[in-house]
Enzyme design. Structure first.
Site, PDB file in Angstrom:
ATOM      1  CG  ASP A  17     -28.523   8.021 -51.324  1.00 55.07           C
ATOM      2  OD1 ASP A  17     -28.344   8.032 -50.082  1.00 55.07           O
ATOM      3  OD2 ASP A  17     -27.855   7.303 -52.087  1.00 55.07           O
ATOM      4  CB  ALA A  18     -33.350   6.893 -49.169  1.00 58.77           C
TER       5      ALA A  18
END
Length: 141
Positions: A17-18
């Site tokens: 994810d980020a």
């Protein structure tokens, strides 16, 4: 042949994810790749199963997942798969995803595979295939 099948996985940017942490559904992908390689190592051709007769395949019937700790970008992981039981039309496995460098257990997955025809009906696992999986049943149980 060891009862535990081990498959290495490197965490890539696309898996995260980020924040650089592995996105939860990707653990299922890692486990699927490891199961596929276990079947291949046993000498079972999933392509042949699909193409012979009315076609058969293993399908995930159920999965129980415990997320214990996160994996991160660039981690080298090890997916360890143990066959725990075999029925007439199903196989149960325990899978653990571990960080390879320090042995930290990150995820546990209990999986039940059903053996089905391509129309979705349960089918008996062929005896030769059952015997191959039986040789891999963990003796730690």
């Amino acid at each position: 042949m060891s009862a535990i099948h081990t498959f290495p996985i490197r965490v890539y940017y696309e898996d995260t994810d980020a924040g650089g942490i592995v996105y939860h559904s990707n653990y299922l992908n890692f486990a699927e790749r490891a199961r596929t390689e276990l079947v291949r190592e046993l000498g079972v051709s999933q392509r042949d199963m699909l193409e012979e007769g009315e076609g058969t395949a293993f399908a995930v019937r159920s999965a129980h997942i415990d997320f214990l700790r996160p994996a991160r970008l660039d981690d080298l992981l090890s997916v360890q798969t143990e066959v725990t039981s075999i029925g007439g039309a199903s196989i149960e496995l325990d899978q653990r995803i571990i960080r390879a460098d320090d042995g930290t257990e990150l995820v546990r997955i209990g999986v039940r595979l059903g053996y089905i025809t391509l129309s979705g009906k349960p089918a008996r696992i062929p005896a030769p295939v059952r015997e191959l999986f039986a040789k891999r049943i963990s003796e730690r149980r």
